[in-house]
Every structure is written in structure tokens, then in C-alpha cells.
Design a protein around this motif. Structure first.
Motif, PDB file in Angstrom:
ATOM      1  N   ASN A 136       0.933  -7.219   0.050  1.00 20.84           N
ATOM      2  CA  ASN A 136       2.046  -7.704  -1.081  1.00 20.84           C
ATOM      3  C   ASN A 136       2.535  -9.207  -0.495  1.00 20.84           C
ATOM      4  O   ASN A 136       3.066 -10.121  -1.382  1.00 20.84           O
ATOM      5  CB  ASN A 136       3.050  -6.758  -0.669  1.00 20.84           C
ATOM      6  CG  ASN A 136       2.750  -5.431  -1.252  1.00 20.84           C
ATOM      7  OD1 ASN A 136       1.969  -5.465  -2.194  1.00 20.84           O
ATOM      8  ND2 ASN A 136       3.245  -4.322  -0.842  1.00 20.84           N
ATOM      9  N   GLU A 137       2.483  -9.632   0.744  1.00 21.92           N
ATOM     10  CA  GLU A 137       2.934 -10.854   1.233  1.00 21.92           C
ATOM     11  C   GLU A 137       1.866 -12.122   0.782  1.00 21.92           C
ATOM     12  O   GLU A 137       2.438 -13.045   0.287  1.00 21.92           O
ATOM     13  CB  GLU A 137       3.180 -10.881   2.928  1.00 21.92           C
ATOM     14  CG  GLU A 137       4.038 -10.008   3.335  1.00 21.92           C
ATOM     15  CD  GLU A 137       5.438 -10.551   3.226  1.00 21.92           C
ATOM     16  OE1 GLU A 137       5.735 -11.624   2.716  1.00 21.92           O
ATOM     17  OE2 GLU A 137       6.357  -9.744   2.962  1.00 21.92           O
ATOM     18  N   ARG A 184      -7.560  -0.995   0.585  1.00 22.46           N
ATOM     19  CA  ARG A 184      -6.490  -1.362   0.683  1.00 22.46           C
ATOM     20  C   ARG A 184      -5.746  -0.804  -0.481  1.00 22.46           C
ATOM     21  O   ARG A 184      -6.176  -1.163  -1.454  1.00 22.46           O
ATOM     22  CB  ARG A 184      -6.360  -2.951   0.644  1.00 22.46           C
ATOM     23  CG  ARG A 184      -7.335  -3.541   1.754  1.00 22.46           C
ATOM     24  CD  ARG A 184      -7.200  -5.074   1.686  1.00 22.46           C
ATOM     25  NE  ARG A 184      -5.773  -5.648   2.107  1.00 22.46           N
ATOM     26  CZ  ARG A 184      -5.447  -6.915   2.456  1.00 22.46           C
ATOM     27  NH1 ARG A 184      -6.243  -7.901   2.219  1.00 22.46           N
ATOM     28  NH2 ARG A 184      -4.275  -7.118   2.503  1.00 22.46           N
ATOM     29  N   TYR A 185      -4.452  -0.343  -0.016  1.00 15.98           N
ATOM     30  CA  TYR A 185      -3.606   0.214  -1.200  1.00 15.98           C
ATOM     31  C   TYR A 185      -2.306  -0.561  -1.753  1.00 15.98           C
ATOM     32  O   TYR A 185      -2.001  -1.572  -0.954  1.00 15.98           O
ATOM     33  CB  TYR A 185      -3.052   1.560  -0.634  1.00 15.98           C
ATOM     34  CG  TYR A 185      -4.235   2.582  -0.040  1.00 15.98           C
ATOM     35  CD1 TYR A 185      -4.992   3.226  -1.216  1.00 15.98           C
ATOM     36  CD2 TYR A 185      -4.848   2.632   1.116  1.00 15.98           C
ATOM     37  CE1 TYR A 185      -6.071   4.268  -1.172  1.00 15.98           C
ATOM     38  CE2 TYR A 185      -5.776   3.373   1.374  1.00 15.98           C
ATOM     39  CZ  TYR A 185      -6.589   4.171   0.298  1.00 15.98           C
ATOM     40  OH  TYR A 185      -7.605   4.929   0.613  1.00 15.98           O
ATOM     41  N   ALA A 186      -1.618  -0.074  -2.711  1.00 16.34           N
ATOM     42  CA  ALA A 186      -0.596  -0.730  -3.291  1.00 16.34           C
ATOM     43  C   ALA A 186       0.722  -1.039  -2.108  1.00 16.34           C
ATOM     44  O   ALA A 186       1.403  -1.982  -2.305  1.00 16.34           O
ATOM     45  CB  ALA A 186       0.200  -0.108  -4.303  1.00 16.34           C
ATOM     46  N   ASP A 187       0.807   0.023  -1.062  1.00 10.60           N
ATOM     47  CA  ASP A 187       1.870  -0.094  -0.143  1.00 10.60           C
ATOM     48  C   ASP A 187       1.444  -0.987   1.052  1.00 10.60           C
ATOM     49  O   ASP A 187       1.790  -0.994   2.199  1.00 10.60           O
ATOM     50  CB  ASP A 187       2.157   1.238   0.464  1.00 10.60           C
ATOM     51  CG  ASP A 187       0.960   2.048   0.803  1.00 10.60           C
ATOM     52  OD1 ASP A 187      -0.214   1.454   0.704  1.00 10.60           O
ATOM     53  OD2 ASP A 187       1.224   3.049   1.664  1.00 10.60           O
ATOM     54  N   ASP A 188       0.195  -1.733   1.012  1.00  8.80           N
ATOM     55  CA  ASP A 188      -0.073  -2.546   2.030  1.00  8.80           C
ATOM     56  C   ASP A 188       0.742  -3.716   2.257  1.00  8.80           C
ATOM     57  O   ASP A 188       0.983  -4.539   1.180  1.00  8.80           O
ATOM     58  CB  ASP A 188      -1.462  -3.047   1.914  1.00  8.80           C
ATOM     59  CG  ASP A 188      -2.378  -3.617   3.054  1.00  8.80           C
ATOM     60  OD1 ASP A 188      -1.574  -3.957   4.025  1.00  8.80           O
ATOM     61  OD2 ASP A 188      -3.534  -3.893   3.088  1.00  8.80           O
ATOM     62  N   GLN A 189       1.309  -4.033   3.133  1.00 12.10           N
ATOM     63  CA  GLN A 189       2.284  -5.037   3.519  1.00 12.10           C
ATOM     64  C   GLN A 189       1.679  -6.470   3.583  1.00 12.10           C
ATOM     65  O   GLN A 189       2.365  -7.326   2.838  1.00 12.10           O
ATOM     66  CB  GLN A 189       3.013  -4.698   4.657  1.00 12.10           C
ATOM     67  CG  GLN A 189       4.380  -5.844   5.103  1.00 12.10           C
ATOM     68  CD  GLN A 189       5.332  -5.696   6.200  1.00 12.10           C
ATOM     69  OE1 GLN A 189       4.885  -4.490   6.861  1.00 12.10           O
ATOM     70  NE2 GLN A 189       6.082  -6.449   6.484  1.00 12.10           N
TER      71      GLN A 189
END
Length: 308
Positions: free
Chosen positions: A225-226, A217-222
Motif C-alpha cells: 500500500n505504501e 501479497r494480499y490487499a492488507d500488505d502495508q
């Protein structure tokens, strides 16, 4: 009649009573011949003369001696021998039931039974016991395995004596247990609210998503982030501005009436306050005194800076 004769006549029977009555019977007086008694002179006297040789006690002593003798004779005469009474033979022993003579054999039901022991006491081997025991005429029928198991199975009965089928009882108990578990599960399901069901549905959908999601899982995983935004941190200063969650659970009631008079510590009145100030006015005087000091200070400053 003497007392002894009275008792013998009314209360006694037997030879002793007869002897006492015979002795007490009045004796016949014998006629005495008028014998002339010789006088010392040799002449006969015309008057009778009574001579008591025993001094007046001869007859009574003789009677007592006869009583003792008769009693001794009667006592000695008691026995099982026959005696003659009034010329006849009579026996004092009466036979009630004739006895059994010794040579008479006992009845059949009273004869002793002699039982021959099959073997002597002590430890015996299986062969000795098999030889000693009587052999049965016919062999016992051979039982199948099912019949032998049925014969060895324990029979259970209820209080009324009816046979209880253990297999059916176990199956009935298992069925009742299963029904009870199903009812409890339904009760637990019915006791849940809509929120619990929604959360359960969300968890199920999340598990379905996790099946198709990659491991990395990367930093731009929505979704990531939620999840991070939804977390509450106690030292987050901006949590009150970006948080969308509302406080759950019961809230403490607060006063929602007309504005209350101010106080030094800014304490709100309780939610049951009826709006009536029941204080002694100290808070009000304190605020007035503070305001007056500020006013005087401002006026003093303005008066000092007026000529500048």
C-alpha cells in the motif's frame, strides 16, 4: 739562320734536329783554281765568269729535296731497332720493369682454387642429402625440453639494446591496470553524494527484506500500500492534497516585492522588476471603465426597485 734551323736548335732534339743543324751549318768554301775558260776564239780571259745553270733556283730546290729525304729517312728510322749514332749502339726503348715470362709459375696467392661441389644440382631426397653433406666428427649435445624452449623463445630488446623480460613486463602491466581500475572505482565512490549512498543502502535493505518475504501479497500488505500511494499519476485529482513530495531540482525565480498593479491577464512581473510602472495607463483606465459600468448598473437596478 733560317726559321727551321732556329726551331731545331732551341726546341727540338734527336736525329732530325741534328740533321737540320748539320744542313744549316756554314759550309767551308773550297779554293777554286783559276782555270782559264775557253773562249770561242781559243784565248783565255782574265775575268771569272759565274754560270747559273738552274736559273738562280738550283740551290733552294736541292735544299728542299734534301729536307724531304732527311725527314723520310728519320721517319723510316723510328722504331724499336737499334741504330748507330756517332759510332755507338743505342736503343730507343728503355726497360722500366722486367716482365714475367710465360713459363714462370704464378704466385701462390694468385693460383686458382678448385672447389669440389658436394652434390650436383637438382631435387634431392633426404637420404641423398645426408650422404652428400660432410658428417660432423662429434654429435651435438642433446638439449632438454626447457633448454630447447629457451633457445626458441624470442628475445625482445628496448631502444638501448637491453633484454626485456616479457613475463615481468606483463606482470607489471597487469599490476598497473589493476591499480588504475581501483583508483577509478574510488573516484566514482568519492564522486557520489549522500542521496546516492542512501538510495544504495535502501536498495540493499530492500533486497534483504525480499529474501524473507513470501511470494503471495494480499490487499492488507502495508508495504504494498505504501508503494502504491507513493506512485505519481498524471490524472489523479487528489495528488496535490495527499502528495508529500516536493519538487526537486532548480526552481525558476519569482517576483517577491510589493504587490504589482493588476492587469487583464493576471501576469506577474519578472523577478528583476524594480516596482516602477512604465506603462501608458491603459490597464488602469480599462479597470476604471469596467468598475464604472458595474456601479451604474447597480444604481440603475436599485433605483428601479426602490418603489416596490
Amino acid at each position: 739562320m733560317s726559321m727551321q734551323a732556329y726551331l731545331a736548335q732551341n726546341y727540338m732534339t734527336g736525329p732530325k734536329a741534328d740533321a737540320i743543324l748539320a744542313r744549316a751549318a756554314p759550309k767551308k768554301k773550297k779554293k777554286r783554281k783559276a782555270d782559264a775558260l775557253a773562249t770561242p776564239g781559243g784565248a783565255a780571259s782574265g775575268s771569272a765568269m759565274i754560270v747559273d745553270a738552274d736559273g738562280g733556283w738550283g740551290d733552294e730546290g736541292k735544299a728542299e729535296a734534301e729536307d724531304e729525304t732527311s725527314e723520310a729517312v728519320v721517319e723510316k728510322d723510328r722504331g724499336f731497332k737499334k741504330r748507330r749514332v756517332a759510332g755507338e749502339e743505342q736503343a730507343t726503348w728503355h726497360t722500366i720493369q722486367p716482365g714475367i715470362k710465360e713459363e714462370t709459375p704464378p704466385p701462390a696467392d694468385e693460383e686458382p682454387t678448385v672447389v669440389d661441389a658436394p652434390f650436383a644440382g637438382g631435387l634431392l631426397t633426404a637420404d641423398q642429402l645426408r650422404k652428400a653433406l660432410p658428417k660432423s666428427k662429434g654429435k651435438a649435445p642433446e638439449l632438454t625440453q626447457e633448454e630447447a624452449e629457451a633457445a626458441q623463445e624470442t628475445v625482445y630488446r628496448d631502444a638501448s639494446g637491453r633484454v626485456i623480460d616479457t613475463k615481468a613486463a606483463k606482470a607489471d602491466a597487469a599490476r598497473k591496470k589493476r591499480e588504475k581500475q581501483e583508483k577509478e572505482a574510488q573516484k566514482m565512490e568519492w564522486g557520489k553524494g549522500l542521496v546516492q549512498r542512501d538510495e544504495q543502502e535502501k536498495r540493499r535493505l530492500e533486497l534483504e527484506k525480499q529474501k524473507t518475504r513470501g511470494f503471495a501479497r494480499y490487499a492488507d500488505d502495508q508495504d504494498l500500500n505504501e508503494d502504491l500511494k507513493a506512485q505519481d499519476r498524471w490524472n489523479d485529482p487528489a495528488a496535490a492534497f495527499i502528495s508529500k513530495k516536493t519538487q526537486k531540482g532548480p526552481r525558476k525565480p519569482q517576483y517577491a516585492g510589493p504587490p504589482p498593479p493588476p492587469n487583464r491577464f493576471a501576469i506577474k512581473p519578472g523577478y528583476r522588476w524594480d516596482g516602477v510602472d512604465r506603462g501608458n495607463g491603459f490597464e488602469k483606465k480599462l479597470f476604471q471603465h469596467g468598475n464604472e459600468r458595474k456601479r451604474k448598473g447597480l444604481e440603475s437596478y436599485q433605483w428601479g426597485a426602490e418603489d416596490m
